[in-house]
Design a protein around this motif. Structure first.
Motif, mmCIF file in Angstrom:
data_model
loop_
_atom_site.group_PDB
_atom_site.id
_atom_site.type_symbol
_atom_site.label_atom_id
_atom_site.label_comp_id
_atom_site.label_asym_id
_atom_site.label_seq_id
_atom_site.Cartn_x
_atom_site.Cartn_y
_atom_site.Cartn_z
ATOM 1 N N ALA A 32 0.820 -1.210 0.000
ATOM 2 C CA ALA A 32 0.000 0.000 0.000
ATOM 3 C C ALA A 32 0.852 1.256 0.000
ATOM 4 N N ASP A 33 2.052 1.191 0.574
ATOM 5 C CA ASP A 33 2.878 2.388 0.666
ATOM 6 C C ASP A 33 4.002 2.407 -0.361
ATOM 7 N N SER A 34 3.939 1.540 -1.370
ATOM 8 C CA SER A 34 4.987 1.519 -2.380
ATOM 9 C C SER A 34 4.882 2.743 -3.278
ATOM 10 N N ALA A 35 5.980 3.042 -3.929
ATOM 11 C CA ALA A 35 5.989 4.181 -4.850
ATOM 12 C C ALA A 35 4.982 3.985 -5.969
ATOM 13 N N LEU A 36 4.951 2.799 -6.547
ATOM 14 C CA LEU A 36 4.031 2.554 -7.650
ATOM 15 C C LEU A 36 2.588 2.660 -7.197
ATOM 16 N N GLN A 37 2.278 2.113 -6.006
ATOM 17 C CA GLN A 37 0.894 2.175 -5.539
ATOM 18 C C GLN A 37 0.477 3.614 -5.256
ATOM 19 N N ARG A 38 1.370 4.399 -4.703
ATOM 20 C CA ARG A 38 1.039 5.805 -4.467
ATOM 21 C C ARG A 38 0.796 6.532 -5.780
ATOM 22 N N ALA A 39 1.633 6.236 -6.779
ATOM 23 C CA ALA A 39 1.435 6.853 -8.089
ATOM 24 C C ALA A 39 0.125 6.396 -8.718
ATOM 25 N N PRO A 123 18.614 10.520 -12.201
ATOM 26 C CA PRO A 123 17.704 9.711 -11.380
ATOM 27 C C PRO A 123 16.246 10.036 -11.632
ATOM 28 N N GLY A 124 15.972 11.237 -12.143
ATOM 29 C CA GLY A 124 14.585 11.610 -12.373
ATOM 30 C C GLY A 124 13.969 10.985 -13.592
ATOM 31 N N ILE A 125 14.780 10.413 -14.476
ATOM 32 C CA ILE A 125 14.236 9.843 -15.709
ATOM 33 C C ILE A 125 13.596 8.485 -15.461
ATOM 34 N N CYS A 126 14.268 7.651 -14.671
ATOM 35 C CA CYS A 126 13.772 6.287 -14.437
ATOM 36 C C CYS A 126 14.171 5.847 -13.040
ATOM 37 N N ASP A 127 13.286 6.062 -12.069
ATOM 38 C CA ASP A 127 13.533 5.668 -10.691
ATOM 39 C C ASP A 127 12.248 5.057 -10.134
ATOM 40 N N MET A 128 12.193 3.719 -10.083
ATOM 41 C CA MET A 128 10.980 3.036 -9.658
ATOM 42 C C MET A 128 10.709 3.178 -8.163
ATOM 43 N N ASP A 129 11.610 3.834 -7.427
ATOM 44 C CA ASP A 129 11.377 4.140 -6.021
ATOM 45 C C ASP A 129 10.838 5.544 -5.817
ATOM 46 N N ASP A 130 10.648 6.279 -6.899
ATOM 47 C CA ASP A 130 10.219 7.673 -6.825
ATOM 48 C C ASP A 130 8.766 7.803 -7.276
ATOM 49 N N PRO A 131 7.821 7.939 -6.334
ATOM 50 C CA PRO A 131 6.413 8.026 -6.749
ATOM 51 C C PRO A 131 6.125 9.252 -7.596
ATOM 52 N N ALA A 132 6.875 10.348 -7.382
ATOM 53 C CA ALA A 132 6.633 11.554 -8.172
ATOM 54 C C ALA A 132 7.016 11.324 -9.625
ATOM 55 N N MET A 133 8.156 10.646 -9.874
ATOM 56 C CA MET A 133 8.564 10.346 -11.240
ATOM 57 C C MET A 133 7.551 9.446 -11.929
ATOM 58 N N ILE A 134 7.104 8.406 -11.210
ATOM 59 C CA ILE A 134 6.148 7.475 -11.796
ATOM 60 C C ILE A 134 4.830 8.189 -12.098
ATOM 61 N N ALA A 135 4.369 9.000 -11.138
ATOM 62 C CA ALA A 135 3.111 9.717 -11.333
ATOM 63 C C ALA A 135 3.208 10.663 -12.523
ATOM 64 N N ALA A 136 4.357 11.346 -12.672
ATOM 65 C CA ALA A 136 4.520 12.268 -13.792
ATOM 66 C C ALA A 136 4.495 11.532 -15.123
ATOM 67 N N ALA A 137 5.151 10.374 -15.187
ATOM 68 C CA ALA A 137 5.156 9.585 -16.420
ATOM 69 C C ALA A 137 3.757 9.069 -16.744
ATOM 70 N N MET A 138 3.035 8.610 -15.733
ATOM 71 C CA MET A 138 1.659 8.167 -15.947
ATOM 72 C C MET A 138 0.788 9.321 -16.447
ATOM 73 N N LYS A 139 0.978 10.490 -15.836
ATOM 74 C CA LYS A 139 0.168 11.655 -16.218
ATOM 75 C C LYS A 139 0.424 12.046 -17.669
ATOM 76 N N LYS A 140 1.677 11.925 -18.119
ATOM 77 C CA LYS A 140 1.960 12.212 -19.528
ATOM 78 C C LYS A 140 1.173 11.279 -20.439
ATOM 79 N N GLY A 141 1.064 10.013 -20.032
ATOM 80 C CA GLY A 141 0.279 9.073 -20.818
ATOM 81 C C GLY A 141 -1.185 9.464 -20.878
#
Length: 335
Positions: A32-39, A123-141
């Protein structure tokens, strides 16, 4: 139900699917508290905002569909392909169904890639521990999907009012070659239409077998109206190059094997339970789409008449493999 490119599944069956996919992740399952789940939760809010603006009801995050979406995204990123088929040659409905999914799904995919040279990987391009990076990439999609406007396959899929749940998956990989680093980012949406509580059913059969799909329609005063049965030959593996040459997928096959209407279906209006017998005549993969209709008392389960699925929600997508037991799709590519 297209792919975009930028330079940049009673609930036991669903539990088994989730367990299998989590195992395939070799101990790296989301919590529940993983970066991907938060994103995912941030992205779900964004999806529901655009749905609300279009007058569509909100969707709920589905764990099994999210694991499935992540499996597909991870395979695509690791092997640098994009789109709706995987290396086994499975389109999304076949992949989901062979893993045990029975709800109907519609998939959106988004692919992005980048390359840096002469500098350490950012690190901002591809960091699976960073929920902000993942959320931003998802939002672009999501932004790319909505930019298509009405009539665009992704756009209309996001806003489809028949969807009840969503599975959201993302993965990125970075590969270094000397001082050059290539990044592959993949975002997958699996929109789920959950209107039926299905009973478990054996998915592997022999030619000539009769199987029976049973379950219960969840919505009040709603009945099972039709079953449309499609057949396809067994899929063949595909290379990343072949996958990248494909674009949109069809939520059916070129061969319609049968259609069953209310008078062909055993349905109990009191319990809303149903039984659909299916004769699987030949080798290959069968895809069974189930349609529901409101107003049970007006559905003719005894007398033949005129019937059409036009405008009705597809409430199930059940897959059978006949003559061959297909391996759990994609596990061989999972890490």
């Amino acid at each position: 139900m297209l792919d975009t490119h930028v330079h940049g599944l009673k609930r036991l069956a669903l539990g088994l699917l989730l367990a299998a996919l989590c195992a395939a992740r070799a101990g790296a399952a989301d919590s529940a508290d993983s970066a991907l789940q938060r994103a995912r939760l941030d992205q779900l809010d964004a999806i529901n905002r655009v749905r609300a603006a279009a007058g569509a009801p909100p969707v709920r995050l589905d764990p099994a569909a999210s694991e499935f979406a992540t499996l597909r995204a991870r395979q695509a990123a690791e092997h640098a392909y994009r789109g709706h088929w995987n290396l086994d040659g499975y389109p999304p409905w076949m992949h989901w169904g062979l893993l045990g999914g029975m709800d109907h799904i519609n998939e959106n995919t988004h692919a992005a890639w980048a390359r840096t040279t002469g500098a350490p990987p950012g690190p901002g391009i591809c960091d699976m521990d960073d929920p902000a990076m993942i959320a931003a990439a998802m939002k672009k999609g999501l932004d790319a999907f909505m930019a298509e406007g009405p009539g665009g396959g992704h756009h209309d899929n996001v806003l489809d009012p028949s969807h009840t749940h969503a599975g959201l998956g993302f993965h990125c990989v970075a590969r270094a070659d000397g001082d050059t680093v290539e990044y592959q980012l993949r975002y997958y949406e699996e929109f789920v239409d959950r209107y039926i509580a299905f009973d478990p059913v054996e998915r592997n059969a022999a030619p000539g077998d009769t199987v029976t799909v049973t379950g219960r329609v969840l919505a009040p005063d709603t009945g099972l109206f039709a079953a449309v049965v499609y057949h396809a030959p067994f899929p063949t593996p595909m290379t990343p190059e072949q996958l990248n040459a494909k674009s949109s997928y069809l939520d059916y096959t070129e061969t319609q094997a049968a259609d069953l209407w209310p008078w062909d279906i055993a349905f109990d209006p009191e319990t809303q339970s149903f039984s659909v017998p299916l004769k699987l005549e030949r080798e290959g993969v069968y895809y069974v789409q189930l349609y529901i209709k409101s107003g049970v008392r007006d559905i003719s389960y005894k007398t033949r008449g005129r019937a059409s699925t036009r405008g009705l929600p597809c409430a199930g997508g059940v897959v059978f493999s006949v003559g061959r037991t297909l391996a759990a799709p994609g596990k061989q590519q999972s890490k």
